[in-house]
Design a protein around this motif. Structure first.
Motif, short mmCIF file in Angstrom:
data_model
loop_
_atom_site.label_atom_id
_atom_site.label_comp_id
_atom_site.label_asym_id
_atom_site.label_seq_id
_atom_site.Cartn_x
_atom_site.Cartn_y
_atom_site.Cartn_z
N ALA A 125 0.82 -1.22 0.00
CA ALA A 125 0.00 0.00 0.00
C ALA A 125 0.85 1.26 0.00
CB ALA A 125 -0.92 0.01 1.22
N ALA A 126 2.10 1.16 0.43
CA ALA A 126 2.97 2.33 0.53
C ALA A 126 3.31 2.92 -0.84
CB ALA A 126 4.25 1.97 1.27
N LYS A 127 2.91 2.27 -1.92
CA LYS A 127 3.20 2.81 -3.25
C LYS A 127 2.30 3.98 -3.61
CE LYS A 127 5.37 -1.25 -5.33
NZ LYS A 127 5.50 -2.08 -6.54
N GLY A 128 1.25 4.21 -2.85
CA GLY A 128 0.36 5.35 -3.09
C GLY A 128 0.71 6.51 -2.19
N ASP A 129 0.12 7.67 -2.45
CA ASP A 129 0.33 8.80 -1.56
C ASP A 129 -0.41 8.54 -0.25
OD1 ASP A 129 -2.44 9.95 -1.60
OD2 ASP A 129 -1.98 10.27 -3.72
#
Length: 396
Positions: A126-130
């Motif tokens: 999930a850390a790939k999104g802002d």
């Protein structure tokens, strides 16, 4: 429910590690219109069907279903064939509640603990999104899991994902999910390898940074689960363990075996961090790691603490913290070997799992009680059911 020992009631087996093959519309159908195009979904990206986030960031090239159980039955045991599977090829019990319950009933399983695939076993993808998008993705997932638990008639118990990159949000989400009836949290095991939104590395799980989360879990009896591969650094299915001369499937086999020991690193750090002298009621679960390594590691931690760090005093021996605060899940070990290991680890500290529907899962689940060697009925009841029922507050 397994067949009871003569004169004894049946044991309601609780399978403490299974996975959900997320339906392709799971996030899209729940997302507000403002982010519907950005939440995880399956698209054709660069000519390949893929799970993507934020419109164009791949989080699953190939859109693999992470299931090795075929729709018509049977199981793929060849790596190349497994990697070619698509959602339409695999058993509907991988993703559908009704069919999952049918598989459970057919194989003597009363309840299952459920973990994710697409956002990572510890929510690390999930850390790939802002920040706003990743928080929404985690919350939508947890909303869907609360629905799944209710629709299953309280037989499927998903563990909540956390916005682990922000401890204040992690505390709020833990409280929100507990209010929805979810029975535990699932956490990134190595947050300290990731930078926060200000460019600084997030503190590790043994620091005061995490005390607000530990306080909530301690006070409300919320178990903290760390699954193998629950961080970008801990997951290594094809990577560094196997020698280059070996074919890919054998390299993957070695990596799959060695990854179990990564959870020993997390257990060791949690014990040596000293947090269990402050938060005495915390319960940690080492998921899908097996149990055979536990007695050796506990002896090693006791020895090392005594021989090279005797000035570092704890209220108990390191191994005693495992007995009071940790559980480990096993599945492939069986027979007299597993009975001996369970007793060495601690009958009260062992949980049974199947890892359905992953490639190394037990499927079909034949003679579950027969796998337990010479454990007594009381010991089997604890390992197969009562330990998990107490830990996750599951009525049996």
């Amino acid at each position: 429910m397994t067949t009871a020992t003569a004169g004894q009631p049946a044991v309601k087996v609780i399978d403490t590690d299974t996975h959900l093959t997320e339906p392709h519309d799971m996030w899209v159908k729940r997302a507000p219109a403002s982010i519907r195009d950005r939440v995880p979904q399956v698209k054709v990206l660069d000519g390949v069907r893929s799970w993507v986030i934020d419109g164009d960031k791949s989080i699953g090239t190939g859109a693999h279903p992470n299931s090795a159980i075929l729709k018509e039955g049977g199981k793929v045991r060849d790596l190349d064939q497994f990697l070619k599977l698509q959602f339409e090829d695999v058993h509907t019990g991988s993703s559908s509640i009704r069919e999952r319950l049918a598989v459970m009933d057919a194989n003597g399983i009363w309840a299952q603990i459920v973990y994710p695939n697409i956002l990572g076993f510890g929510g690390q993808t999930a850390a790939k999104g802002d920040p706003a998008l990743r928080l929404s993705c985690v919350q939508i997932y947890n909303d869907a899991m609360a629905e799944l638990q209710e629709e299953s008639g309280s037989r499927l118990y998903p563990m909540a994902l956390l916005p682990w990159w922000d401890v204040k949000e992690a505390v709020k989400e833990t409280e929100r999910c507990a209010a929805m009836g979810l029975r535990g949290i699932n956490i990134n095991s190595d947050p300290h390898t990731v930078k926060d939104d200000n460019g600084a590395f997030i503190p590790d799980l043994g620091t005061e940074h995490w005390y607000p989360l530990w306080e909530v879990c301690n006070d409300r009896n919320i178990p903290i689960n760390f699954h193998i591969g629950a961080s970008e650094t801990a997951i290594d299915w094809m990577g560094q363990q196997g020698w280059p001369s070996l074919p890919r499937d054998l390299r993957s086999g070695i990596s799959g075996a060695m990854i179990f020991f990564n959870n020993g690193k997390v257990v060791s750090n949690l014990i040596y961090s000293g947090i269990l002298d402050r938060f005495k009621a915390l319960k940690f679960v080492s998921v899908e790691s097996g149990i055979g390594w536990v007695p050796f590691l506990m002896q090693a931690l006791d020895y090392q603490n005594k021989e090279i760090a005797e000035t570092r005093k704890f209220r108990k021996k390191p191994s005693e913290y495992f007995n009071s605060n940790f559980y480990a899940c096993f599945w492939f070990e069986q027979g007299q070997d597993v009975a001996d290991m369970i007793r060495k680890v601690g009958v009260d500290n062992c949980l049974f799992e199947t890892d359905f529907p992953h490639p190394t899962s037990l499927y079909p689940f034949d003679d579950i009680e027969g796998r337990m060697g010479d454990l007594t009925y009381e010991e089997r009841a604890k390992v197969l059911s009562l330990n998990a029922a107490k830990l996750y507050n599951i009525p049996v």
